[in-house]
Design an enzyme around this catalytic site. Structure first.
Site, short mmCIF file in Angstrom:
data_model
loop_
_atom_site.label_atom_id
_atom_site.label_comp_id
_atom_site.label_asym_id
_atom_site.label_seq_id
_atom_site.Cartn_x
_atom_site.Cartn_y
_atom_site.Cartn_z
N SER A 1 0.82 -1.21 0.00
CA SER A 1 0.00 0.00 0.00
C SER A 1 0.86 1.27 0.00
O SER A 1 2.04 1.24 0.37
CB SER A 1 -0.89 0.02 1.25
OG SER A 1 -0.06 0.18 2.38
N GLU B 1 6.91 -0.23 -5.20
CA GLU B 1 5.82 -0.47 -6.16
C GLU B 1 4.55 -0.51 -5.32
O GLU B 1 4.23 -1.50 -4.67
CB GLU B 1 6.08 -1.79 -6.89
CG GLU B 1 5.31 -1.93 -8.18
CD GLU B 1 4.12 -2.83 -8.03
OE1 GLU B 1 2.99 -2.28 -7.97
OE2 GLU B 1 4.28 -4.05 -7.95
N LEU B 2 3.84 0.63 -5.31
CA LEU B 2 2.74 0.81 -4.35
C LEU B 2 1.39 0.85 -5.07
O LEU B 2 1.25 0.33 -6.15
CB LEU B 2 3.03 2.07 -3.53
CG LEU B 2 4.46 2.13 -2.97
CD1 LEU B 2 4.73 3.45 -2.28
CD2 LEU B 2 4.72 0.95 -2.03
N GLU C 1 -7.82 3.77 -3.22
CA GLU C 1 -7.68 2.43 -3.76
C GLU C 1 -8.30 1.44 -2.78
O GLU C 1 -7.76 1.24 -1.70
CB GLU C 1 -6.20 2.10 -3.96
CG GLU C 1 -5.96 0.72 -4.55
CD GLU C 1 -4.50 0.25 -4.46
OE1 GLU C 1 -3.87 0.48 -3.41
OE2 GLU C 1 -4.01 -0.35 -5.43
N CYS D 1 -2.68 -4.51 -8.16
CA CYS D 1 -2.37 -3.08 -8.11
C CYS D 1 -2.71 -2.43 -9.43
O CYS D 1 -2.89 -1.22 -9.51
CB CYS D 1 -0.91 -2.86 -7.73
SG CYS D 1 0.20 -3.69 -8.83
#
Ligand code: UN1
Length: 514
Positions: A242, A263-264, A400, A297
Site C-alpha cells: 500500500s 511499487e505501491l 484504492e 495493483c
C-alpha cells in the site's frame, strides 16, 4: 486435495509447516500464523514465525553468502536462474494451485503468475550476459574511462499477498544474476507460497553449491519488518504494497541513505472514446476490473467514458458482470474467487456505502455473495459498478479499495478525460480505447501532457503487463521500476572508473597545480 498439493511441493514434512491445524487455534499461539483459505475461511496449515534471532541469523547468512556469490561470473549466475526457471516449469500447475488455495485468485491466474516468474527467469538469464556499462572518452590524454556495474549486497524483498510469487520473482531473478543475495519477507497472508517458491530456488542453488542465496523471513512487522528496513546490511529494500506502507518504508530507508524500490498502490483508469472498438473495450474492462477479484495493483478502478456511449456501454457491462461466475477459485469455469479476508469485505462494503452517500449510483453488485456448504465461510463479494454523479465529483474514487469496484465517469473532450485520469494521487497504470491514432498519440504525448502513469496501454486494459517492460508507476505509486527493460540497474551499484596510462599528470578541468 490440500494435502496432496503440499506433498507434491514437498511442504508436507517441512519443519516450518504444521499441517494438522484446526480453525479454533489462535494465530499467535506458539508463534504460529495460520495460512487461511479465503474461499472457505478455514486454515490450510500453520507456519512457524521467525523471531529476532532468526532475523539476525538469516541476515548474517545473506551477508556472508554475498561475499562469495558476487565472485561467481554473471553468466554462471544466469545458469543458476535458468535452472530455477526450469524447476518452476516442472511444478507450474501445483505452485499455481497453491497460490489459488492460499490467496484465492482463480487457477488460470495462479498458473499465469508462476508463468510470469518463469518469464522473468528467462529474461534474467539473457540479462546475465548484458550487464553493460558504458565507456566514454576521457578529456585527458592517455586516460581511459568506463563505468562498471557491481553486485550490491543482500536485497530485502517485501511482497504483498496478491502476487505472492511473481513479484518476488521479478526481484529475485534479477538480483541473483546481478550477484546479490535475497531475503524475502512475504505477506503473512501467503506464507506457504513463499516457502514453496523459495525452497525450489534455494534447492537449485544448493545443487550448484551456492548456499543462502535465497532466504525468507516470515514474521510480523515489528519483529522482522522494521529491523529489516532499518538495517544497513540491506543496501536495497524492494517493497510492494500500500501507499501507506511504502511511505513509511521509503522514509525509513532514505533516513539511513539506503535505496528503496517501491511499487505501491494504483488507481487505474480506462478511457473509452466514442470511436473505440466497444466489444474489445468491454471484454478488457471486465478482465481489468473483475480479474483477481479487483486485488491487483493494476486493477481497473475507474472507467472514463465518452458521454454519448456511456449508458449503452454500462448496460452491456452490467450484463457481462452478471454472467461472471463467482466461487471456488480452483474450480473450472469460475472467473472470480474470494477477497483475501473479512477485513477486505468490510472495506468493500464501506467503499460502496460511502460512494453512494457521495452521490454515486450503484448499478450492479455492491454486496456480499452468499455461499453455502464448503464455501459458506468464504469472503465473496459481487463485482460492483457505481456511476459517479453528473458532476463527476466522487471522492471515494480517489482511494484504492482492494476489491472489484468500478467507478464510472463521463467526459466530453479527450483533454477532460486525460485530466480526470491524472487527477488521482497514484500513477501506476492507464488505458485508452480508441480507433483514432491521434487520440492514442495524445494519450501518449511525448511532451508528458498525456497519461501521467508508469504504464500506458492503447486498446488494452490496465492489468496484465508483460515482464519485458519496466513495471511501476509515478506519484504515490512510489517511482520504482521492476521486471524488464533496464530495471536490473536497481540491483547493482555503478562505478565510474578512470584509468591513466600516462607518465604525465593531467588534472581535469585543465587545472594547473605546480
Ligand atoms: C501487482 O498487482 O502487484 O500487470 C502486480 C499485472 C501483473 C502484475 C501485477 N503482471 O497486472
Amino acid at each position: 486435495m490440500t494435502h496432496t498439493l503440499l506433498t507434491k511441493l514437498g511442504l508436507d514434512k517441512h519443519p516450518r509447516i504444521i499441517t494438522d491445524v484446526r480453525g479454533d487455534e489462535t494465530p499467535e499461539k506458539d508463534n504460529i500464523i495460520l495460512s487461511m483459505n479465503p474461499a472457505t475461511g478455514k486454515p490450510i496449515a500453520g507456519v512457524k514465525l521467525d523471531g529476532k534471532d532468526d532475523y539476525e541469523r538469516i541476515t548474517a547468512n545473506a551477508v556472508e553468502a554475498f561475499k562469495s556469490f558476487r565472485k561467481v561470473p554473471a553468466p554462471k549466475r544466469g545458469e543458476l536462474v535458468r535452472r530455477i526457471g526450469n524447476a518452476y516449469r516442472e511444478v507450474l500447475e501445483e505452485l499455481g494451485s497453491l497460490e489459488t488455495l492460499e490467496m484465492g485468485k482463480i487457477k488460470a491466474e495462479g498458473i499465469g503468475e508462476v508463468q510470469e516468474t518463469i518469464d522473468i527467469a528467462d529474461f534474467a538469464v539473457g540479462q546475465s550476459r548484458q550487464l553493460y556499462g558504458k565507456t566514454m572518452p576521457s578529456e585527458r590524454p592517455e586516460h581511459a574511462m568506463k563505468e562498471q556495474w557491481l553486485p550490491m549486497g543482500p536485497v530485502g524483498i517485501i511482497t504483498a499477498f496478491n502476487f505472492p510469487n511473481a513479484v518476488w520473482g521479478w526481484n529475485a531473478m534479477l538480483a541473483a544474476v546481478c550477484g546479490d543475495t535475497c531475503v524475502w519477507k512475504p505477506s503473512l497472508m501467503a506464507p506457504l507460497t513463499c516457502i514453496a517458491t523459495n525452497e525450489i530456488a534455494q534447492r537449485v542453488a544448493s545443487e550448484m553449491g551456492y548456499e543462502n542465496i535465497f532466504q525468507y523471513v516470515i514474521g510480523t512487522d515489528d519483529i522482522v519488518g522494521e529491523p529489516m528496513i532499518r538495517d544497513r546490511r540491506y543496501p536495497l529494500i524492494s517493497a510492494t504494497g500500500s501507499c501507506r506502507m511504502g511511505r513509511h518504508v521509503g522514509s525509513v530507508v532514505a533516513g539511513r541513505l539506503g535505496k528503496s524500490l517501491l511499487e505501491l498502490g494504483g488507481n487505474n483508469a480506462v478511457i473509452i472514446a466514442e470511436d473505440a472498438n466497444l466489444d474489445l473495450a468491454l471484454k478488457s474492462t471486465v478482465f481489468g476490473s473483475v480479474g483477481t477479484a479487483g486485488q491487483r495493483c493494476t486493477t481497473s478502478r475507474r472507467l472514463i467514458i465518452h458521454e454519448s456511449i456511456a449508458d449503452d456501454f454500462c448496460a452491456k457491462l452490467v450484463k457481462a458482470y452478471e454472467t461472471v461466475t463467482i466461487g471456488d477459485p480452483l474450480a473450472d469455469g469460475v472467473l472470480m474467487g474470494p477477497l483475501i479476508n473479512e477485513q477486505s469485505v468490510v472495506a468493500f462494503e464501506h467503499a460502496v456505502k460511502t460512494a453512494q452517500e457521495q452521490g454515486g449510483t450503484l448499478i450492479t453488485g455492491g454486496e456480499r455473495e452468499v455461499k453455502t456448504g464448503e464455501l459458506a465461510g468464504g469472503h465473496f463479494v459481487k463485482p460492483t459498478i457505481i456511476r459517479a454523479p453528473k458532476s463527476n465529483d466522487l471522492p471515494m474514487a480517489h482511494e484504492e479499495t482492494f476489491a472489484p469496484i468500478l467507478y464510472v465517469f463521463t467526459y466530453k473532450t479527450l483533454e477532460e478525460a486525460i485530466d480526470m485520469q491524472n487527477s488521482v494521487d497514484q500513477g501506476l497504470s492507464s488505458a485508452i480505447f480508441t480507433g483514432s491514432s491521434n487520440s492514442a498519440q495524445r494519450f501518449l504525448d511525448p511532451s508528458g501532457a498525456g497519461s501521467d502513469c508508469g504504464l500506458a496501454y492503447v486498446n488494452l486494459g490496465t492489468s496484465g503487463a508483460e515482464i519485458g517492460g519496466a513495471f511501476g508507476g509515478e506519484k504515490d505509486t512510489g517511482g520504482g521500476r521492476e521486471s524488464g527493460s533496464d530495471a536490473w540497474k536497481a540491483y547493482m551499484r555503478r562505478q565510474t572508473c578512470t584509468i591513466g596510462f600516462s607518465d604525465t599528470l593531467t588534472l581535469a578541468q585543465g587545472i594547473k597545480f605546480e
